[in-house]
Write an enzyme that holds these catalytic residues in place. Structure first.
Site, PDB file in Angstrom:
ATOM      1  N   HIS A 101      24.006   2.192  19.314  1.00  0.00           N
ATOM      2  CA  HIS A 101      23.882   1.028  20.191  1.00  0.00           C
ATOM      3  C   HIS A 101      22.445   0.781  20.639  1.00  0.00           C
ATOM      4  O   HIS A 101      22.123  -0.303  21.111  1.00  0.00           O
ATOM      5  CB  HIS A 101      24.822   1.144  21.405  1.00  0.00           C
ATOM      6  CG  HIS A 101      24.350   2.033  22.504  1.00  0.00           C
ATOM      7  ND1 HIS A 101      24.843   3.309  22.713  1.00  0.00           N
ATOM      8  CD2 HIS A 101      23.448   1.839  23.492  1.00  0.00           C
ATOM      9  CE1 HIS A 101      24.261   3.850  23.766  1.00  0.00           C
ATOM     10  NE2 HIS A 101      23.404   2.975  24.258  1.00  0.00           N
ATOM     11  N   ASP A 131      28.634   6.349  17.458  1.00  0.00           N
ATOM     12  CA  ASP A 131      27.464   5.833  18.171  1.00  0.00           C
ATOM     13  C   ASP A 131      26.214   6.625  17.810  1.00  0.00           C
ATOM     14  O   ASP A 131      25.367   6.896  18.664  1.00  0.00           O
ATOM     15  CB  ASP A 131      27.688   5.853  19.683  1.00  0.00           C
ATOM     16  CG  ASP A 131      26.683   4.974  20.431  1.00  0.00           C
ATOM     17  OD1 ASP A 131      26.093   4.074  19.790  1.00  0.00           O
ATOM     18  OD2 ASP A 131      26.476   5.193  21.638  1.00  0.00           O
ATOM     19  N   SER A 209      19.697   6.822  26.487  1.00  0.00           N
ATOM     20  CA  SER A 209      20.584   6.805  25.327  1.00  0.00           C
ATOM     21  C   SER A 209      19.867   7.248  24.057  1.00  0.00           C
ATOM     22  O   SER A 209      18.782   6.771  23.745  1.00  0.00           O
ATOM     23  CB  SER A 209      21.139   5.397  25.108  1.00  0.00           C
ATOM     24  OG  SER A 209      22.139   5.106  26.031  1.00  0.00           O
TER      25      SER A 209
END
Length: 369
Positions: A101, A131, A209
């Site tokens: 993402h 992911d 992230s």
């Protein structure tokens, strides 16, 4: 396993001997987020505080953690293109791991190391269902060494550190413990669940992230992919990353096992509505036409109301797969993710009506997004 592991572990083991006790997505583009031409790493080290074992951990791995800068990110509300950012870490001598993402909505990405070095990248592979994404880099600083994925299962209470670039703030470390294991994480925008997720209370914010959640040996326990606030954050486990990342490097993609079923954990309400002797297992609520489960597993025949909730009745209950007990949906998704591959035939032990039976089912591949 990377060659740097023993050297890093030996160093950190000695350093930590004296330690007592001891969905974050892409950050929105910021005017001050660029770190080109600047670094806080190369400073005068002649007058520094003593620090701790976490300081030694930070110094041992920080040059292997990168900021991922993503270009051409389109704002879904305005249509204006801007820049996003996240984190990543060096997996081998030319590949960096980050989140899918983080790079998904961009047109290009480059990396900035803590030394101030930067490099352009090429997307090698990405996997929506874990992911995870892998970038091939054009340049790696000499001091940067790959981070190893741990072979050990994390345990609650284990000390960990999240390293990355929250809000574009380079080279940030936050510390905490593993606060939960064996989690299944559902992100609303992805409409499915991530299995075998590691939960931590280490602070995680937008921009973390794709960065590593590491143990005190400097090994990666998980790849950070979301923060839930209130001291809860999550990371894709090293066990799952260890299956997905090599496939992304070799093939550019990873195929996940797929049964083709809708499921509900047998809780007390389901057990009572179906007159089950105990609340365990997973009820099949639906099967997908043409999937491995189609014609093999029997879905629920209907629902009844219990406490203003629709409770499925009449479906097969999965009790075990290949002899491994399946008490709930998490156990099923974790077993499929870590122990099976598309094309495998599995033995499914079921409760059907008042009998216990075993049926064989051949797994397919989860449909591409």
């Amino acid at each position: 396993m990377h060659d740097s592991r023993l050297d890093r572990r030996s160093f950190l083991a000695a350093a930590s001997a004296g330690l007592a006790g001891a969905v974050a997505g892409c950050a929105e583009p910021r005017a001050d987020s660029s770190i080109e031409g600047s670094s806080t790493y190369d400073i005068d080290r002649g007058n520094l505080a003593e620090g701790s074992a976490f300081t030694d951990l930070y110094n041992a791995i920080i040059e292997s953690v990168t900021q991922v800068r993503v270009f051409g990110v389109r704002d879904p509300n305005t249509g204006v293109q801007g820049r996003g950012q996240g984190s990543g870490f060096l997996y081998d001598d030319r590949h960096v791991v980050t989140n899918d993402h983080v790079i998904a909505n961009g047109t290009a990405a480059d990396l900035q190391y803590i030394t101030g070095d930067w490099t352009s990248t090429t997307l090698v592979g990405r996997d929506y269902y874990s992911d995870l994404a892998v970038l091939e880099v054009d340049h790696v600083p000499k001091a940067a060494t790959p981070l190893s994925l741990t072979d050990e299962r994390p345990v609650v209470g284990q000390q960990v550190a999240a390293v990355g670039n929250p809000y574009g703030l380079e080279g940030t470390m936050s510390t905490g413990i593993v606060s939960g294991v064996d989690r299944t994480l559902t992100l609303p925008e992805r409409q499915f669940s991530f299995p075998n997720v590691v939960q931590t209370d280490a602070a995680v914010n937008p921009g973390n992230s794709g960065g590593p959640l590491v143990d005190l040996d400097g090994e990666v326990v998980g790849v950070i992919n979301s923060g839930g606030g209130d001291n809860i954050a999550f990371a894709i486990s090293a066990a799952l990353a260890g299956r997905v990342v090599p496939a992304l490097i070799d093939d550019g993609e990873y195929e996940h096992s797929y049964m083709g079923v809708g499921l509900r954990t047998v809780d007390r309400l389901v057990a009572e509505a179906n007159d089950f002797p105990e609340a365990t297992g997973v009820m099949v609520t639906a099967t997908v036409d043409g999937s491995g489960a189609d014609g093999v597993l029997r879905p629920a025949s209907g629902t009844v109301r219990r406490r203003d909730e629709a409770i499925p009745v009449g479906g097969d209950v999965i009790l075990a797969i290949d002899g491994e007990p399946i008490p709930d949906r998490h156990a099923l998704s974790t077993y499929l993710a870590l122990e099976t591959s598309p094309g495998d035939t599995i033995a499914v032990r079921l409760r059907r009506d008042d009998r216990t039976i075993t049926r064989e089912l051949t797994l397919g591949a989860r449909p591409a997004v």
